[in-house]
Design a protein around this motif. Structure first.
Motif, PDB file in Angstrom:
ATOM      1  N   LEU A 196      43.864  55.352  31.060  1.00  0.00           N
ATOM      2  CA  LEU A 196      43.419  54.928  32.392  1.00  0.00           C
ATOM      3  C   LEU A 196      43.639  53.433  32.572  1.00  0.00           C
ATOM      4  N   LEU A 197      43.332  52.675  31.528  1.00  0.00           N
ATOM      5  CA  LEU A 197      43.454  51.213  31.591  1.00  0.00           C
ATOM      6  C   LEU A 197      44.873  50.773  31.873  1.00  0.00           C
ATOM      7  N   ARG A 198      45.843  51.509  31.311  1.00  0.00           N
ATOM      8  CA  ARG A 198      47.235  51.111  31.506  1.00  0.00           C
ATOM      9  C   ARG A 198      47.642  51.211  32.975  1.00  0.00           C
ATOM     10  N   GLY A 199      46.901  52.016  33.762  1.00  0.00           N
ATOM     11  CA  GLY A 199      47.243  52.175  35.174  1.00  0.00           C
ATOM     12  C   GLY A 199      46.531  51.200  36.097  1.00  0.00           C
ATOM     13  N   ILE A 200      45.711  50.342  35.563  1.00  0.00           N
ATOM     14  CA  ILE A 200      44.942  49.481  36.481  1.00  0.00           C
ATOM     15  C   ILE A 200      45.245  48.013  36.264  1.00  0.00           C
ATOM     16  N   ASN A 201      45.072  47.292  37.345  1.00  0.00           N
ATOM     17  CA  ASN A 201      45.329  45.852  37.346  1.00  0.00           C
ATOM     18  C   ASN A 201      44.292  45.137  36.474  1.00  0.00           C
ATOM     19  N   ASP A 202      44.775  44.299  35.557  1.00  0.00           N
ATOM     20  CA  ASP A 202      43.892  43.618  34.612  1.00  0.00           C
ATOM     21  C   ASP A 202      42.804  42.802  35.328  1.00  0.00           C
ATOM     22  N   SER A 203      43.195  42.122  36.413  1.00  0.00           N
ATOM     23  CA  SER A 203      42.199  41.262  37.062  1.00  0.00           C
ATOM     24  C   SER A 203      41.067  42.081  37.689  1.00  0.00           C
ATOM     25  N   SER A 204      41.347  43.346  38.019  1.00  0.00           N
ATOM     26  CA  SER A 204      40.280  44.154  38.623  1.00  0.00           C
ATOM     27  C   SER A 204      39.183  44.483  37.612  1.00  0.00           C
ATOM     28  N   LEU A 205      39.510  44.414  36.318  1.00  0.00           N
ATOM     29  CA  LEU A 205      38.479  44.635  35.283  1.00  0.00           C
ATOM     30  C   LEU A 205      37.340  43.632  35.420  1.00  0.00           C
ATOM     31  N   LEU A 206      37.683  42.432  35.892  1.00  0.00           N
ATOM     32  CA  LEU A 206      36.655  41.392  36.050  1.00  0.00           C
ATOM     33  C   LEU A 206      35.541  41.873  36.981  1.00  0.00           C
ATOM     34  N   LEU A 207      35.891  42.743  37.928  1.00  0.00           N
ATOM     35  CA  LEU A 207      34.896  43.250  38.875  1.00  0.00           C
ATOM     36  C   LEU A 207      33.805  44.053  38.175  1.00  0.00           C
ATOM     37  N   LEU A 208      34.097  44.512  36.949  1.00  0.00           N
ATOM     38  CA  LEU A 208      33.090  45.286  36.192  1.00  0.00           C
ATOM     39  C   LEU A 208      31.970  44.411  35.636  1.00  0.00           C
ATOM     40  N   SER A 209      32.176  43.095  35.655  1.00  0.00           N
ATOM     41  CA  SER A 209      31.139  42.202  35.127  1.00  0.00           C
ATOM     42  C   SER A 209      29.864  42.269  35.962  1.00  0.00           C
ATOM     43  N   ASP A 210      30.024  42.350  37.270  1.00  0.00           N
ATOM     44  CA  ASP A 210      28.857  42.231  38.134  1.00  0.00           C
ATOM     45  C   ASP A 210      29.022  43.005  39.435  1.00  0.00           C
ATOM     46  N   ILE A 211      30.018  42.640  40.250  1.00  0.00           N
ATOM     47  CA  ILE A 211      29.943  43.069  41.648  1.00  0.00           C
ATOM     48  C   ILE A 211      30.152  44.568  41.829  1.00  0.00           C
ATOM     49  N   LEU A 212      31.030  45.170  41.032  1.00  0.00           N
ATOM     50  CA  LEU A 212      31.219  46.618  41.216  1.00  0.00           C
ATOM     51  C   LEU A 212      30.027  47.422  40.681  1.00  0.00           C
ATOM     52  N   PRO A 213      29.527  47.143  39.465  1.00  0.00           N
ATOM     53  CA  PRO A 213      28.289  47.828  39.050  1.00  0.00           C
ATOM     54  C   PRO A 213      27.131  47.579  40.015  1.00  0.00           C
ATOM     55  N   THR A 214      27.027  46.360  40.546  1.00  0.00           N
ATOM     56  CA  THR A 214      25.916  46.071  41.467  1.00  0.00           C
ATOM     57  C   THR A 214      26.047  46.898  42.745  1.00  0.00           C
ATOM     58  N   GLY A 215      27.271  47.016  43.255  1.00  0.00           N
ATOM     59  CA  GLY A 215      27.483  47.855  44.437  1.00  0.00           C
ATOM     60  C   GLY A 215      27.158  49.320  44.161  1.00  0.00           C
ATOM     61  N   ASP A 425      43.677  51.214  44.793  1.00  0.00           N
ATOM     62  CA  ASP A 425      44.322  50.794  46.037  1.00  0.00           C
ATOM     63  C   ASP A 425      43.589  49.643  46.715  1.00  0.00           C
ATOM     64  N   VAL A 426      42.273  49.581  46.530  1.00  0.00           N
ATOM     65  CA  VAL A 426      41.549  48.431  47.098  1.00  0.00           C
ATOM     66  C   VAL A 426      41.098  47.427  46.033  1.00  0.00           C
ATOM     67  N   PHE A 427      40.762  47.907  44.833  1.00  0.00           N
ATOM     68  CA  PHE A 427      40.272  46.984  43.806  1.00  0.00           C
ATOM     69  C   PHE A 427      41.405  46.267  43.066  1.00  0.00           C
ATOM     70  N   GLY A 428      42.606  46.838  43.090  1.00  0.00           N
ATOM     71  CA  GLY A 428      43.680  46.323  42.241  1.00  0.00           C
ATOM     72  C   GLY A 428      44.384  45.084  42.758  1.00  0.00           C
ATOM     73  N   GLY A 429      44.259  44.795  44.047  1.00  0.00           N
ATOM     74  CA  GLY A 429      45.056  43.716  44.637  1.00  0.00           C
ATOM     75  C   GLY A 429      44.475  42.325  44.433  1.00  0.00           C
ATOM     76  N   VAL A 430      45.326  41.344  44.590  1.00  0.00           N
ATOM     77  CA  VAL A 430      44.903  39.933  44.589  1.00  0.00           C
ATOM     78  C   VAL A 430      45.594  39.250  45.765  1.00  0.00           C
ATOM     79  N   GLY A 431      44.791  38.625  46.628  1.00  0.00           N
ATOM     80  CA  GLY A 431      45.350  37.840  47.720  1.00  0.00           C
ATOM     81  C   GLY A 431      45.972  38.654  48.841  1.00  0.00           C
ATOM     82  N   THR A 432      45.722  39.977  48.867  1.00  0.00           N
ATOM     83  CA  THR A 432      46.253  40.790  49.958  1.00  0.00           C
ATOM     84  C   THR A 432      45.185  40.930  51.057  1.00  0.00           C
ATOM     85  N   GLU A 433      45.583  41.595  52.136  1.00  0.00           N
ATOM     86  CA  GLU A 433      44.645  41.774  53.262  1.00  0.00           C
ATOM     87  C   GLU A 433      43.461  42.652  52.894  1.00  0.00           C
TER      88      GLU A 433
END
Lengths: 467, 467
Positions: A196-215, A425-433
């Motif tokens: 699963l990890l190989r399919g996801i953007n590395d920077s999106s993992l950072l979201l697991l620190s706080d904001i995604l679990p909090t949501g 599709d929404v968590f993986g991007g950086v600097g997109t709309e």
């Protein structure tokens, strides 16, 4: 490395609006429970602004940043194959007496499985994994809990040729804290997380620190509340709580039946206040859970900032487009428009529940106005030491329930990780709309990034200490 | 009877400490939804004291008393065999659109089943049984709800050669309000309520108006809260809320397991503040539910008044003696002793939850001190228009959840009735060492009874208007 080596770090200086990039000593193992993590990404979070603005007084200089991911480069002597395993602790715990609720169990499995070079996510607060609150899953209130990026525990916004954060918990046991997301054997019926990890953007993992679990935490608390159950299940209160004790509730002779619930009673109407990154995560988590359960909904998502509102609209377009967004209506609005929308949707009754992701009394006041009688207000915002904007009578008169508090990130990460993978599709991007992450920059720009973030000129920023 | 006939009634006169026994006109049917009830018993309730003391300003003279039972002696023209039945309304409701949540359904079954001479219990607030909150079981927040014994709806403390209370709801539909407890056909698998009724003390039925449903409501809310589920089920948060979405939570590769819950984590530690009649009912309801589910518990029941504490101890002796009280410890104490007891039981962590049955900020402050992080405070007390004694930060820092509000008595009566039948040993007595009802007296003594009740010189008083 020697103890005289230094690294660059973003440090908080009291009383307010003062972040400086400074040279500090590289952390060292001080306790057998410590681990040293080479930080690969560290995040700037909306809740940092409470301290930055001086709303929550923090009088001591420290390295800021409670969100980071990285790689294990050094481990204290309590880690390794001979550390007590979960199986041992499980066997022991069943023999424990019920006399006290705070006996410390043997350390969790991480002590025996964590290895050098493991990729790890730091939940934003330290939890030992073994005390009573940790065992219960309430890891944010671990008995030896500390917040990263606070006077007692330096944070992850640090950088140099060698950049590390010392993950130590003063002997409280750091073993439950770091979460290993990429390693391990894959057994039968298990999910291959490495794949699963190989399919996801590395920077999106950072979201697991706080904001995604909090949501996810906010969404789960809200939908799990007993007062939501009649709408979710179609069974009226109090039978929705548990099977009736006798058939009395089913007989006209006990009490003639009330009129049964109609489809309109089962429409879930929700408001979500605050569309910063946590609010966006909470919206996605709510939509995902409602869609998975096939529940019809109307949600109004509220923010004062049109830029945030526009991003939320674009993200909902993505989510709605793939048919996984469920069956409902999702409106993004300012507070006054939202009140009108809720009035129209509910003929003035108010919505079932409100998720408050701001951490301000004005948001709680709006929540009270929006919610119906027997409604739920779930707050995952960080609140200041101010009196609540309600009287006891106001809460009594509307039968309001309230939930407050810090997300137990460590315990919420499995669910958050599932959502992260599903919605790249929404968590993986950086600097997109539609991305939650606006920019990845070097630690040297921290002072300017805090300034711009506080003014709402940029959204979520990640620091790559090696950039 | 003619409209010029009068009866004696206990009437409230503003601003405070002024109950007068006066001659007033006997009520008449004014609306096709009205029913006239001959009151056989009316209760004096602790929450009457908020008005009596002037803490909640009520500027208009009215007949007091929100608790009463009686007999139907007159029915408006909307009652009878041709009234819309529940079956009809059920069929209709499934075809209703989901556009609004406030459409009014056909009237509930009571319109077609209520007959002259039926014995009825008045839930303390009027509910139509057909609006969205009523369908959901939230009858205390019926869209046309009124409180008995308030300026807009006279109460039940009335008496004369002919003594009645007009149960009318101004056209909002009174049909769902009265609860018929003694009549009806007994079908297969149903409970013969008529038979059960013959075994119980008539005066104990009065407890179904308010205090017993309110106690059961508090106990159900508290034990049904999501934050209680790890202790109740042995499954850690958040898995206790719902089955995991994938097997991710079970794999070490996603997040290494925390240490499993121990038996001590499953010990339910509770505090209950306020041992007036509602608090005693809540204690009995809690003990009954814990015993039925075989859950180990430690409960501390708190009151400032030693007389109330002593009665609670005697009642627990009765409950414990028959083996139906479950497996636990039940301590009765003052607030300071209770804090010490909870410290000892939980090694300083605090109890899982607190049930607040007082309706005062001092009780909420004590509750906050007693409860652990991720704890629940359930309040069924009537609160005054004063700011809450917490800051947002205090609630965030302990992850506190709060429930407030009025019991939906109409919806809680089936569960309350079951408990009333089961525990006639404590609910059935009058004037004994373990009874909740201290005295049954005539309505002529109302002025003196209010005075003595307010001073704590007597416990619960019932008025028999025919005495």
């Amino acid at each position: 490395m020697s103890s005289t080596e230094t690294m660059l770090a973003a440090r908080w200086h009291p009383p307010s609006f003062d972040i400086r990039v400074e040279s500090v000593p590289i952390p060292q193992i001080q306790d057998p429970d410590d681990a040293i993590v080479k930080v690969t990404l560290a995040g700037l979070c909306g809740s940092d602004l409470h301290v930055y603005r001086g709303e929550i007084a923090v009088p001591k200089i420290h390295i800021s940043g409670h969100e980071f991911i990285g790689e294990i480069i050094q481990l204290g002597s309590n880690y390794g194959p001979n550390a007590p395993s979960t199986e041992t602790s499980s066997q022991t715990s069943t023999e424990t007496s019920t006399e006290t609720s705070t006996e410390t169990s043997p350390r969790p499995a991480l002590y025996s499985t964590l290895k050098l070079a493991d990729k790890v996510v730091a939940p934003f607060s330290v939890s030992c994994g073994a005390c009573a609150p940790c065992r219960t899953g309430y890891t944010s209130r671990c008995l030896s809990s500390l917040l990263f990026g606070s006077p007692r525990l330096d944070g992850g916004q640090a950088h140099d040729a060698a950049s590390w954060v010392g993950v130590h918990t003063g002997g409280g046991g750091g073993g439950g804290n770091d979460v290993e997301v990429g390693e391990g054997e894959v057994g039968e019926g298990e999910v291959d997380v490495g794949k699963l990890l190989r399919g996801i953007n590395d920077s999106s993992l950072l979201l697991l620190s706080d904001i995604l679990p909090t949501g996810v935490f906010g969404a789960k608390q809200l939908l799990g509340h007993p007062k939501m159950q009649p709408a979710l299940t179609g069974i009226a209160w109090p039978a929705c709580l548990s099977p009736p004790s006798t058939s009395l509730t089913n007989t006209q002779t006990a009490t003639p039946a009330l009129t049964p619930l109609t489809p309109s009673d089962r429409l879930i109407t929700l408001a979500l206040i605050g569309l910063g990154p946590v609010g966006v995560c909470a919206s996605i988590a709510l939509l995902d859970e409602l869609a998975r359960r096939g529940l019809p909904y109307k949600i109004v998502a509220i923010d004062l900032n049109e830029g945030r509102r526009e991003k939320m609209r674009r993200i909902y377009e993505v989510i709605g487009a793939d048919g996984k967004g469920g069956d409902g209506e999702f409106v993004v609005a300012g507070p006054e428009e939202a009140k009108e929308v809720v009035r129209r949707w509910t003929a003035g009754v108010g919505c079932n529940a409100v998720l408050e992701v701001v951490g301000h009394n004005s948001a709680l006041t709006t929540a009270y106005e929006l919610v119906r009688a027997f409604g739920v207000i779930t707050s995952v915002g960080v609140h200041a030491p101010k009196s609540l904007p309600f009287t006891g009578q106001q809460l009594y008169d509307k039968n309001i329930s309230l939930d407050f508090g810090r997300c137990p990130a460590r315990a919420m990460i499995p669910d958050a990780f599932r959502l992260l993978v599903k919605r790249q599709d929404v968590f993986g991007g950086v600097g997109t709309e539609t991305s939650l992450i606006d920019r990845v920059t070097g630690i040297g720009e921290a002072t300017e990034m805090y300034r711009a973030f506080e003014k709402g000129q940029i959204g979520k920023v990640l620091f790559d200490p090696w950039k």
